[in-house]
Structures are given as C-alpha cells and as structure tokens.
Design an enzyme around this catalytic site. Structure first.
Site, PDB file in Angstrom:
ATOM      1  N   TYR A 112       0.820  -1.206   0.000  1.00  0.00           N
ATOM      2  CA  TYR A 112       0.000   0.000   0.000  1.00  0.00           C
ATOM      3  C   TYR A 112       0.861   1.267   0.000  1.00  0.00           C
ATOM      4  O   TYR A 112       1.874   1.327   0.695  1.00  0.00           O
ATOM      5  CB  TYR A 112      -0.917   0.025   1.231  1.00  0.00           C
TER       6      TYR A 112
ATOM      7  N   TRP B  75       1.206   5.614  -1.820  1.00  0.00           N
ATOM      8  CA  TRP B  75       0.881   6.569  -2.885  1.00  0.00           C
ATOM      9  C   TRP B  75       1.911   6.606  -4.001  1.00  0.00           C
ATOM     10  O   TRP B  75       1.649   7.185  -5.057  1.00  0.00           O
ATOM     11  CB  TRP B  75       0.702   7.954  -2.275  1.00  0.00           C
TER      12      TRP B  75
HETATM   13  N1  LIG Z   1      -1.264  18.606   1.922  1.00  0.00           N
HETATM   14  C1  LIG Z   1      -1.725  17.342   1.916  1.00  0.00           C
HETATM   15  N2  LIG Z   1      -2.940  17.063   1.421  1.00  0.00           N
HETATM   16  C2  LIG Z   1      -3.422  15.794   1.447  1.00  0.00           C
HETATM   17  C3  LIG Z   1      -2.636  14.717   1.939  1.00  0.00           C
HETATM   18  C4  LIG Z   1      -1.335  15.038   2.463  1.00  0.00           C
HETATM   19  O1  LIG Z   1      -0.592  14.141   2.936  1.00  0.00           O
HETATM   20  N3  LIG Z   1      -0.924  16.351   2.432  1.00  0.00           N
HETATM   21  N4  LIG Z   1      -3.118  13.433   1.919  1.00  0.00           N
HETATM   22  C5  LIG Z   1      -4.229  13.129   1.039  1.00  0.00           C
HETATM   23  C6  LIG Z   1      -4.862  11.868   1.407  1.00  0.00           C
HETATM   24  S1  LIG Z   1      -4.087  10.407   1.000  1.00  0.00           S
HETATM   25  C7  LIG Z   1      -6.069  11.796   2.006  1.00  0.00           C
HETATM   26  S2  LIG Z   1      -6.793  10.282   2.314  1.00  0.00           S
HETATM   27  C8  LIG Z   1      -6.801  13.015   2.388  1.00  0.00           C
HETATM   28  C9  LIG Z   1      -7.318  12.888   3.809  1.00  0.00           C
HETATM   29  O2  LIG Z   1      -8.378  13.721   4.040  1.00  0.00           O
HETATM   30  P1  LIG Z   1      -8.906  13.842   5.521  1.00  0.00           P
HETATM   31  O3  LIG Z   1      -8.827  12.545   6.202  1.00  0.00           O
HETATM   32  O4  LIG Z   1     -10.234  14.478   5.486  1.00  0.00           O
HETATM   33  O5  LIG Z   1      -7.814  14.866   6.093  1.00  0.00           O
HETATM   34  P2  LIG Z   1      -7.174  15.123   7.516  1.00  0.00           P
HETATM   35  O6  LIG Z   1      -6.274  16.302   7.322  1.00  0.00           O
HETATM   36  O7  LIG Z   1      -6.560  13.902   8.069  1.00  0.00           O
HETATM   37  O8  LIG Z   1      -8.393  15.521   8.425  1.00  0.00           O
HETATM   38  C10 LIG Z   1      -9.222  16.618   8.086  1.00  0.00           C
HETATM   39  C11 LIG Z   1      -9.629  17.374   9.331  1.00  0.00           C
HETATM   40  O9  LIG Z   1     -10.535  16.623  10.131  1.00  0.00           O
HETATM   41  C12 LIG Z   1     -10.507  17.188  11.436  1.00  0.00           C
HETATM   42  N5  LIG Z   1     -10.911  16.211  12.425  1.00  0.00           N
HETATM   43  C13 LIG Z   1     -10.161  15.240  12.969  1.00  0.00           C
HETATM   44  N6  LIG Z   1     -10.877  14.528  13.853  1.00  0.00           N
HETATM   45  C14 LIG Z   1     -12.114  15.075  13.884  1.00  0.00           C
HETATM   46  C15 LIG Z   1     -13.316  14.776  14.597  1.00  0.00           C
HETATM   47  O10 LIG Z   1     -13.405  13.848  15.387  1.00  0.00           O
HETATM   48  N7  LIG Z   1     -14.392  15.553  14.328  1.00  0.00           N
HETATM   49  C16 LIG Z   1     -14.368  16.568  13.445  1.00  0.00           C
HETATM   50  N8  LIG Z   1     -15.484  17.244  13.221  1.00  0.00           N
HETATM   51  N9  LIG Z   1     -13.242  16.890  12.766  1.00  0.00           N
HETATM   52  C17 LIG Z   1     -12.147  16.144  12.979  1.00  0.00           C
HETATM   53  C18 LIG Z   1      -9.076  17.609  11.654  1.00  0.00           C
HETATM   54  O11 LIG Z   1      -9.039  18.847  12.341  1.00  0.00           O
HETATM   55  C19 LIG Z   1      -8.484  17.611  10.275  1.00  0.00           C
HETATM   56  O12 LIG Z   1      -7.769  18.774   9.937  1.00  0.00           O
HETATM   57  O13 LIG Z   1      -5.970  14.171   2.308  1.00  0.00           O
HETATM   58  C20 LIG Z   1      -5.269  14.244   1.061  1.00  0.00           C
HETATM   59  N10 LIG Z   1      -4.657  15.540   0.951  1.00  0.00           N
HETATM   60  N1  LIG Z   2      -1.948   8.533  12.231  1.00  0.00           N
HETATM   61  C1  LIG Z   2      -2.366   8.581  10.963  1.00  0.00           C
HETATM   62  N2  LIG Z   2      -1.767   7.784  10.050  1.00  0.00           N
HETATM   63  C2  LIG Z   2      -2.176   7.840   8.767  1.00  0.00           C
HETATM   64  C3  LIG Z   2      -3.213   8.706   8.345  1.00  0.00           C
HETATM   65  C4  LIG Z   2      -3.830   9.517   9.336  1.00  0.00           C
HETATM   66  O1  LIG Z   2      -4.776  10.272   9.056  1.00  0.00           O
HETATM   67  N3  LIG Z   2      -3.372   9.441  10.619  1.00  0.00           N
HETATM   68  N4  LIG Z   2      -3.584   8.758   7.031  1.00  0.00           N
HETATM   69  C5  LIG Z   2      -3.355   7.565   6.249  1.00  0.00           C
HETATM   70  C6  LIG Z   2      -3.564   7.783   4.819  1.00  0.00           C
HETATM   71  S1  LIG Z   2      -5.061   8.472   4.385  1.00  0.00           S
HETATM   72  C7  LIG Z   2      -2.674   7.390   3.874  1.00  0.00           C
HETATM   73  S2  LIG Z   2      -3.142   7.463   2.232  1.00  0.00           S
HETATM   74  C8  LIG Z   2      -1.373   6.849   4.234  1.00  0.00           C
HETATM   75  C9  LIG Z   2      -0.245   7.285   3.276  1.00  0.00           C
HETATM   76  O2  LIG Z   2       0.818   6.433   3.393  1.00  0.00           O
HETATM   77  P1  LIG Z   2       1.844   6.209   2.176  1.00  0.00           P
HETATM   78  O3  LIG Z   2       1.116   6.282   0.888  1.00  0.00           O
HETATM   79  O4  LIG Z   2       2.601   4.969   2.458  1.00  0.00           O
HETATM   80  O5  LIG Z   2       2.789   7.471   2.332  1.00  0.00           O
HETATM   81  P2  LIG Z   2       3.811   8.113   1.302  1.00  0.00           P
HETATM   82  O6  LIG Z   2       4.687   8.992   2.111  1.00  0.00           O
HETATM   83  O7  LIG Z   2       3.070   8.747   0.179  1.00  0.00           O
HETATM   84  O8  LIG Z   2       4.655   6.876   0.809  1.00  0.00           O
HETATM   85  C10 LIG Z   2       5.005   6.649  -0.506  1.00  0.00           C
HETATM   86  C11 LIG Z   2       6.436   6.161  -0.567  1.00  0.00           C
HETATM   87  O9  LIG Z   2       6.715   5.794  -1.917  1.00  0.00           O
HETATM   88  C12 LIG Z   2       7.986   6.319  -2.302  1.00  0.00           C
HETATM   89  N5  LIG Z   2       7.947   6.505  -3.760  1.00  0.00           N
HETATM   90  C13 LIG Z   2       7.580   7.599  -4.454  1.00  0.00           C
HETATM   91  N6  LIG Z   2       7.646   7.345  -5.778  1.00  0.00           N
HETATM   92  C14 LIG Z   2       8.055   6.072  -5.917  1.00  0.00           C
HETATM   93  C15 LIG Z   2       8.303   5.244  -7.051  1.00  0.00           C
HETATM   94  O10 LIG Z   2       8.136   5.624  -8.196  1.00  0.00           O
HETATM   95  N7  LIG Z   2       8.708   3.966  -6.793  1.00  0.00           N
HETATM   96  C16 LIG Z   2       8.904   3.497  -5.531  1.00  0.00           C
HETATM   97  N8  LIG Z   2       9.313   2.235  -5.390  1.00  0.00           N
HETATM   98  N9  LIG Z   2       8.689   4.277  -4.453  1.00  0.00           N
HETATM   99  C17 LIG Z   2       8.257   5.532  -4.649  1.00  0.00           C
HETATM  100  C18 LIG Z   2       8.136   7.578  -1.515  1.00  0.00           C
HETATM  101  O11 LIG Z   2       9.511   7.927  -1.378  1.00  0.00           O
HETATM  102  C19 LIG Z   2       7.456   7.219  -0.188  1.00  0.00           C
HETATM  103  O12 LIG Z   2       8.366   6.695   0.732  1.00  0.00           O
HETATM  104  O13 LIG Z   2      -1.044   7.233   5.572  1.00  0.00           O
HETATM  105  C20 LIG Z   2      -2.029   6.842   6.500  1.00  0.00           C
HETATM  106  N10 LIG Z   2      -1.558   7.033   7.853  1.00  0.00           N
HETATM  107 MO   LIG Z   3      -5.147   8.654   2.056  1.00  0.00          MO
END
Ligand SMILES: Nc1nc2c(c(=O)[nH]1)N[C@H]1C(S)=C(S)[C@@H](COP(=O)(O)OP(=O)(O)OC[C@H]3O[C@@H](n4cnc5c(=O)[nH]c(N)nc54)[C@H](O)[C@@H]3O)O[C@H]1N2
Ligand SMILES: Nc1nc2c(c(=O)[nH]1)N[C@H]1C(S)=C(S)[C@@H](COP(=O)(O)OP(=O)(O)OC[C@H]3O[C@@H](n4cnc5c(=O)[nH]c(N)nc54)[C@H](O)[C@@H]3O)O[C@H]1N2
Ligand SMILES: [Mo]
Length: 766
Positions: free
Chosen positions: A108, A110
């Site tokens: 898993y 990104w």
């Molecule tokens: N810059 C940036 N953007 C991203 C990502 C990133 O790594 N960096 N990741 C992307 C990915 S993979 C995903 S899945 C999405 C995730 O999208 P989300 O899961 O929606 O994003 P988060 O920033 O984890 O949370 C959004 C907000 O929910 C609020 N929150 C937390 N707990 C609670 C609660 O119990 N109640 C309420 N009402 N609010 C709460 C927090 O204040 C938080 O800022 O974002 C995407 N966008």
């Molecule tokens: N506590 C907490 N944990 C969370 C979350 C949260 O809200 N709270 N959010 C979760 C969510 S929504 C997500 S989506 C996950 C994200 O978790 P990940 O998707 O695992 O996070 P990334 O940092 O995007 O990891 C991608 C990795 O791939 C590598 N990479 C980039 N390009 C390439 C390529 O071309 N080839 C290879 N082999 N590697 C490459 C990058 O260097 C990086 O290390 O985290 C989750 N974890």
């Molecule tokens: Mo995510």
C-alpha cells in the site's frame, strides 16, 4: 529548456541548472499551484537518496528468517546483479517452500504520479506473472467508508466520485454544515495529479456569496478564514452524537421530510425509535448530545432549525471515518441529510470528502486514463489493508470482515514498492515487532525512509523526474507528457526495470514486458487510450505530437451535477437490497457486530476525552494530513523543512494547555502514552479546542529504543502513539486520526534527528 511533468500535487515544469540545481514552475493553466512544489528540488539529489542496492548485514550473513535486527542493522552495498540474483533466488525459494500466498505484495502507498511507472501497478503485474501473492483491499484513506457505503447507498463509488460539483454548490447551497470542515491544506492533492486546482477558487466564491458555513471541527484552521463560519469546536470523535442530537430535534419538532423518508429510504422507523430511546431508554436529544460533544443544547436545536429552513449541504471529511467506529459519523451524516429530504437536489444533500481530496466536487472530465494492465492474481486471499501487523503477528488467526470470517495467511516474504508503512501504519513499536516475523523484506525506494531501514533488500529506484511517463489524475483536465528531466540519481533504476530483470531471472520476462521497451509501452498505452477517445469523436493528437506539445487538454465534461440526482428523479434505484438509502441495514444488523449495529448509533471509542482512559492521558491528539508535504514524501524538501519547529515536526496546542504544563512556544516537547513517545516542537495556537493537540503525519520515523522496548521517535512521527485497532469488525479500517496522549516539556538536551542522513553503509560484493 524546461520539461513538463506532473505529481500528486499538480502539474509542473522543471529546468535543470548548473550543479544539480532545479527550477520548478507550476503548469501555466494552474490557478492555485500547490506549496508542495517547493519540496521537489531539495528531494531530488538529497543525501538520503538510495544510491546503490543495499542488503541488510544480518540477512547477508545469516540468510533469511525472522529476526529482531530489522530497523537496527547496518547495510552492505552490492552491485545490481548480486542483489537481483539473491532476490530472484529468495522469491523462488519462498514460492517453492510455502506457496504464493506466503508473498505479501499489498504494498500500500501513494508512490508517484505516472500511469506506466506506477510502482504498485508494476509490482502487482510482476507478482501476478510470478504466480500470485497475498494482496490488500481498500485504503488507509477510506477503509471504513468503502465497506460501509455499499450497505447504505449501494456503492461507494457514487458517493465518492460523483460528489455534487463545486459550481452547483456555490450556486445553490444556502447553508453548509461541514463536519471536519473543508481543510484547504488538503485540496492540492489528487491521486495521479491535477493540472488546474479549482477548489480554492470555489471556496472563495462561497465566501464572496456569503454563504453561511458551520464548521464542526476541533481545529479552526479546517476552513479558510474568509468564509463566514460559525465554529463549533466539537469534542473529537463525537460528531455522531451531535448528528443524532440534530436528528432528534428534526424529528420531535416535525421538521423532517416524511415524504422523502417514505419514498427514498428504508429503516426510518427503527432509527427514529433509537433516537427516541425506545430500545435503550436513552433519548438522543440535544441535551444528551451536548453532554457528549461539547456543543450546547440550545445551539444544537437552533442549528437543526436552520438546516431545515435552508438548502443545506451536510459534508463529512474522510478523517471522521479514520477512527474507531468510523462508520457511524458517515452513516449518521447520510441519515441527517435524509431527514432534511434534500438528497439529490442541487446544493443540498450529503457529501463525503470535500477538503479531503482535490477531486471531490471537481468538475473536470471523468474518463479512464491510460492504464498498465496488471493481469489476474491466482491467489484469492487478501487482507483489509490496515491489518498488516495483525497478519504478520498472528498467522492462522481468524478475524471478521464485512460478514465474512477470514484467516490471516502465513506470510514469509514482504515486498513493498511505493509505500511507507513506517509512516502510514499505527503503533509503530508493534509494526517493528511485526516486521521481525517474515523471512525476507524487500523494498524499492528512492529514499532511505524508515521502511527502507526495516528491509533486508533495498533497491534504489528513480523518481518521476528520472523517467518518461504519461500522467494524469481522476478528473484531471490534461494528460501530461512526463518528460525525463535528469539522469537517474546514483545507480537508481525504474521499478519496471528492476521487476523486468527479476522476471527474466525467474523465467517470465517476456510475459512481463510483452517484448516492449518502456518507450514502446508509453506509445502502446497512449495509442489504445487515443483510439477510445477518437471513437467518441474527439480529435486527439498522435503520440509524437502529444509528446512534443507536453500535454493534451481533455474534452471538458459538465460543470453542474448533483449526487444522486438520478435516484431522486426516479431514473435509477440504488444497489442496496431495498433499492433505497438504508437508514437501517438488515444485512449489517445480521452480521451481529456489537461495534457496528444495523443503524447509526453513538458508541464510545476506547480513547476519547470523555472516557476513562483520559484520566491518565488527558489530551486528544489529532494526527491529520500535513500541510507541508504529501504524507512522508519529500520530508527533506524545503516546504516540509520550513514547517518544522526546533528541527522536529510541529505540535500545535492551546496556549492554556501549554501554560498548564509549563510549555513555551518553540520548546521541544515529549508526547507520550503507553504505546510510545515522540519529540516535537511546540507551537501555541488558540485555534484548537482546549484539550486537543495536533501533530500531522509524515515526519520520517526516527526511533530510539526506550526501557521496556517502546520506541521514541525523536523527529515527531505521531504513529508511534496511535493504536493499531480497527474501526470495527465490519470494515477493519485504519483508525490513525486520534489517540490520547500527554505532553511534557523536555528536560535535558534532545537527541539529534538522524533520519535525514543515510544509514551506516558498507561497500562490498560478497
Ligand atoms: N497537503 C496534503 N494534502 C493531502 C494529503 C497530504 O498528505 N498532504 N493526503 C491526502 C490523502 S491520502 C487523504 S486520504 C486526504 C485525507 O483527508 P482527511 O482525512 O479528510 O484529512 P485530515 O487532514 O486527516 O483531516 C481533516 C480534518 O478533520 C478534522 N478532524 C479530525 N478529527 C475530527 C473529529 O473527530 N471531528 C471533526 N469534526 N473533525 C475532525 C481535523 O481537524 C483535520 O484537519 O488528504 C489528502 N490531501
Ligand atoms: N496517524 C495517521 N496515520 C495515517 C493517516 C492519518 O490520518 N493518521 N492517514 C493515512 C492515509 S489516508 C494514507 S493514504 C497513508 C499514506 O501512506 P503512504 O502512501 O505509504 O505514504 P507516502 O509517504 O506517500 O509513501 C510513498 C512512498 O513511496 C515512495 N515513492 C515515491 N515514488 C516512488 C516510485 O516511483 N517507486 C517506488 N518504489 N517508491 C516511490 C516515496 O519515497 C514514499 O516513501 O497514511 C495513512 N496514515
Ligand atoms: Mo489517504
């Protein structure tokens, strides 16, 4: 000469200059380029790039097998042939001795933008050709909703991909009630990339139209400041109680839409009975809700009346389902919107993920992008994605999932390309123990991330700037010709080249490559895609013209659409058993899960501010997405580094909570609970509810061992604190968003951050 490319945070061009310098310019058509572009230049040739194939010393000397050395050992650099020969032989051994199920290839993560060089697609294609692998289902993003929504609205895809468009919302919505807000920091990200970031502009339009917004979130920053918001700083994890209180008010004040409920939903009477306390004697009225969620009862009743009197959109961010019992706020949010009776009407109804991802509400064209075929996996076994540590620690144990009783496989080899589980998984002390169990761990990485430092075989791979590809995201306006801008760094190879070399050693090289070079693959994938568009009457350039132009602007789609409008108009039924929105699901009820009954309910999480665990750990940590990078990617880049405090990830806390603990702005603090601890740099911020602290994810995990075997991350990765528990037995989703912690000022000098330097490397060819 600048060359075009794209990323998950948007399309851009780069101009390589003298001494490895790199100028980065956003795509000219992008109205709101992402600050994350600032991480690209510093990441490319950073000293943490994996330069050569590297083997963990213990694996090289003692051979494969379970060990506690992963994460602690040094590495030996070897040449490519040595690494590939060793790995091919090990893959073959595991397959022969334990079968293909023993290879875990869920992998898993990104990875990077790019349709051909997409790491997981390449790895899955390779492992399918190899005879199959144990895979994973769903995502950390949406693991809970993806299982729940089919039971409630028939399909997850509809709610997620066909969300009402922003132009429809800015024109028709009269009241936006945003649970989790619409956090602008997340909007620049869309999987695969986006060329025109439009959501920020739509939010500005909402502000200009002075549409009232109710921000329900513990963080004020979850909505842009220029919106006219009423901030309800809810107790984290209690949105469901608030929604039930609102629903109760709508029912007892007869403000609910009985005709809509009769015509389009099933199970209202059961849900109503629950609200009125028929089964458990607890009336879920505004006063009851107020006692749980911290919003006063009069305010709840007033909000219910406002919602019934206006065209109201109820939105729920994905973060709310990334928590224990995360099904409930999503289901209750749909129930609330159903009571209002505006589902399927422009500007009303329900939305999931506005502000979670850039493409929710985007009105860009919706079409299939060129895709690398992955083939079929002969192994049927899989795990729900966030159960990876359970799988490794408890082979053969049973678990529940969406009505099935399943068993964890006995995995011997873990293969990761394009993900960082030591960033994304919960309870990293436990994950390290789990990573001690398999015989062999293989990782392809551009950087020495913590996951690479827990692997036996680390293979250096290129980044997008080092290879040619085709790029685009869901609802992207353009297909981007991703030009190779620089030579591979060190001895890095493309994931495809690595896997092709392994496939040749294992006797299926020709099936894997189909005899095409990567360049021929790009032409082939583009050609098939072009044929599809031409069959629809679009004039699409041939590959050479597309490549020379640098991008192709797709034919636009409609700008205005409303989620479930066809259902509302009677043109379609939902794919639920009843064909309607299920406020009560007999299927879910039939599973008999106490942690996810047949209709939305309030269930106390193990860790929340109102529960007994808060006596010892009185602060609720929100571990949300970082504003300064994508997850852990390019943590060494300029934007990410600028967001750190005292060289660590920034922990925001309320000035009063800080004063109680003698913490000043800029102090290094220790954040801890029974699972582990981390260091962070304190930032005082009165935009948080008291008792809530915020530490975003993604600082590269930099552990030192503490007495008792628990890990201290000196850099500020919150996942050393989160619990590795599922949302429920229904969906087994990730619950990383919340954890109870305590914070203390650090006494004594903080240990240095070392993870932004490469690990100990020795050069040798065995
Ligand atoms: N810059 C940036 N953007 C991203 C990502 C990133 O790594 N960096 N990741 C992307 C990915 S993979 C995903 S899945 C999405 C995730 O999208 P989300 O899961 O929606 O994003 P988060 O920033 O984890 O949370 C959004 C907000 O929910 C609020 N929150 C937390 N707990 C609670 C609660 O119990 N109640 C309420 N009402 N609010 C709460 C927090 O204040 C938080 O800022 O974002 C995407 N966008
Ligand atoms: N506590 C907490 N944990 C969370 C979350 C949260 O809200 N709270 N959010 C979760 C969510 S929504 C997500 S989506 C996950 C994200 O978790 P990940 O998707 O695992 O996070 P990334 O940092 O995007 O990891 C991608 C990795 O791939 C590598 N990479 C980039 N390009 C390439 C390529 O071309 N080839 C290879 N082999 N590697 C490459 C990058 O260097 C990086 O290390 O985290 C989750 N974890
Ligand atoms: Mo995510």
């Amino acid at each position: 000469m600048s060359t075009p490319t794209t990323s998950h945070w948007g399309a851009f061009r780069v101009r390589p200059g003298a001494g490895g310098a790199l100028a980065v310019e956003p795509h000219p058509a992008d109205p709101s380029p992402s600050p994350l572009l600032g991480n690209v230049a510093g990441g490319l040739r950073h000293r943490t790039r994996v330069a050569r194939p590297a083997i963990r010393r213990g694996w090289l000397e003692d051979g494969p097998g379970p060990t506690d050395r992963r994460g602690r050992d040094g590495y030996v650099e070897v040449d490519w042939d040595t690494a590939l020969d060793l790995l091919a032989a090990e893959l073959d051994r595991v397959r022969r001795e334990h079968g293909n199920e023993a290879v875990f290839g869920g992998s898993y993560g990104w990875a990077s933008a790019g349709r051909f060089h997409h790491a997981q697609s390449q790895l899955h294609r390779f492992l399918n050709g190899f005879g199959g692998y144990t895979g994973s289902r769903n995502s950390y993003s949406l693991g809970t909703s993806l299982v729940l929504l089919p039971h409630v609205v028939g399909e997850a895809e509809d709610v997620l991909r066909d969300a009402s468009s922003w132009p429809t919302i800015t024109e028709h919505t009269e009241l936006l009630v945003a649970f989790g807000g619409v956090p602008a920091k997340n909007l620049s990200v869309t999987p695969g990339g986006v060329t025109r970031h439009t959501a920020h502009g739509h939010l500005r339009r909402l502000a200009e139209r002075r549409v009232p917004v109710v921000l329900v979130s513990p963080l004020r920053a979850d909505l842009p400041a220029d919106l006219r918001a009423q901030w309800l700083p809810v107790v984290p994890g209690t949105d469901t109680a608030l929604m039930l209180g609102l629903a109760h008010s709508l029912v007892v004040e007869d403000l609910h839409d009985r005709a809509f409920l009769d015509g389009y939903t099933t199970g209202f009477d059961t849900f109503r009975g629950y609200l009125l306390g028929h089964a458990d004697g607890v009336v879920k009225d505004a006063a009851w809700a107020a006692g749980i969620c911290g919003v006063d009862a009069a305010g709840i009743r007033a909000l219910a009346r406002r919602m019934a009197a206006a065209r109201t959109l109820v939105t729920v961010t994905w973060s709310l389902q990334r928590a224990q019992h995360g099904e409930q706020p999503v289901w209750a949010g749909i129930a609330l919107a159903a009571l209002l009776g505006q589902i399927g009407l422009p500007g009303g109804g329900f939305g999931h993920g506005y502000g979670s991802m850039g493409d929710v509400g985007d009105h860009g064209p919706k079409r299939r992008l060129p895709t690398l075929p992955q083939g079929a996996n002969p192994v049927r076994g899989f795990i729900p994605v966030a159960r990876v540590a359970d799988m490794l620690l408890r082979p053969g144990d049973p678990y529940d999932y969406d009505g099935e009783r399943r068993t964890y496989p006995d995995v011997r080899l873990v293969y990761w390309a394009g993900g960082n589980p030591f960033h994304h998984h919960q309870d990293l002390t436990r994950l390290r123990a789990a990573f001690g169990r398999p015989d062999t761990v293989v990782v392809h990485e551009p950087h020495w991330t913590s996951t690479a430092r827990h692997a036996d075989i680390v293979l250096p791979c290129t980044t997008t700037l080092e290879r040619d590809d085709l790029g685009g995201g869901r609802r992207d306006t353009h297909l981007i010709a991703m030009h190779r801008a620089v030579d591979p760094v060190g001895e890095a190879r493309d994931d495809h080249a690595i896997l092709a070399a392994l496939a040749h050693r294992l006797g299926f090289g020709d099936t894997f490559t189909e005899g095409r070079t990567p360049w021929q693959w790009l032409r082939h994938l583009y050609g098939g895609w072009r044929d599809e568009l031409r069959a629809e009457g679009h004039d699409v350039p041939d590959f050479d013209a597309f490549w020379a132009a640098g991008d192709y602007q797709l034919p636009p789609g409609p700008t205005h659409f409303t989620l479930l409008e066809d259902f509302r108009a009677g043109r379609t039924a939902l794919r639920t058993p009843s064909g309607r929105i299920e406020l009560y699901s007999e299927t879910v009820a039939g599973f008999g899960y106490p942690d996810c009954p047949g209709h939305p309910v309030w269930l106390e999480p193990d860790e929340w501010l109102g529960g007994p665990a808060a006596a010892r750990f009185p602060l609720l940590l929100i571990a949300n997405q970082p504003a300064t990078r994508l997850h852990s990617q390019l943590d060494v880049g300029a934007t990410s580094l600028a967001g750190k405090r005292a060289g660590r990830e920034a922990l925001r806390l309320h000035p009063a909570d800080a004063a109680d603990r003698g913490i000043a702005d800029g102090d290094v603090v220790r954040v801890f609970n029974d699972r582990g601890a981390c260091l962070a740099g304190a930032v005082l911020d009165d935009g948080l509810r008291r008792g809530v602290v915020r530490l975003p994810t993604g600082a590269w995990f930099d552990p030192v061992e503490e007495p008792g075997g628990r890990l201290l991350c000196v850099h500020g990765n919150p996942n050393v604190l989160t619990a590795d528990v599922p949302s429920s037995r229904l969906s087994q989703g990730c619950t990383g968003q919340h954890a109870l912690v305590e914070v203390a000022a650090l006494t004594g000098p903080p240990p240095p951050v070392t993870v932004h330097d490469p690990p100990l490397l020795e050069r040798r060819n065995p």
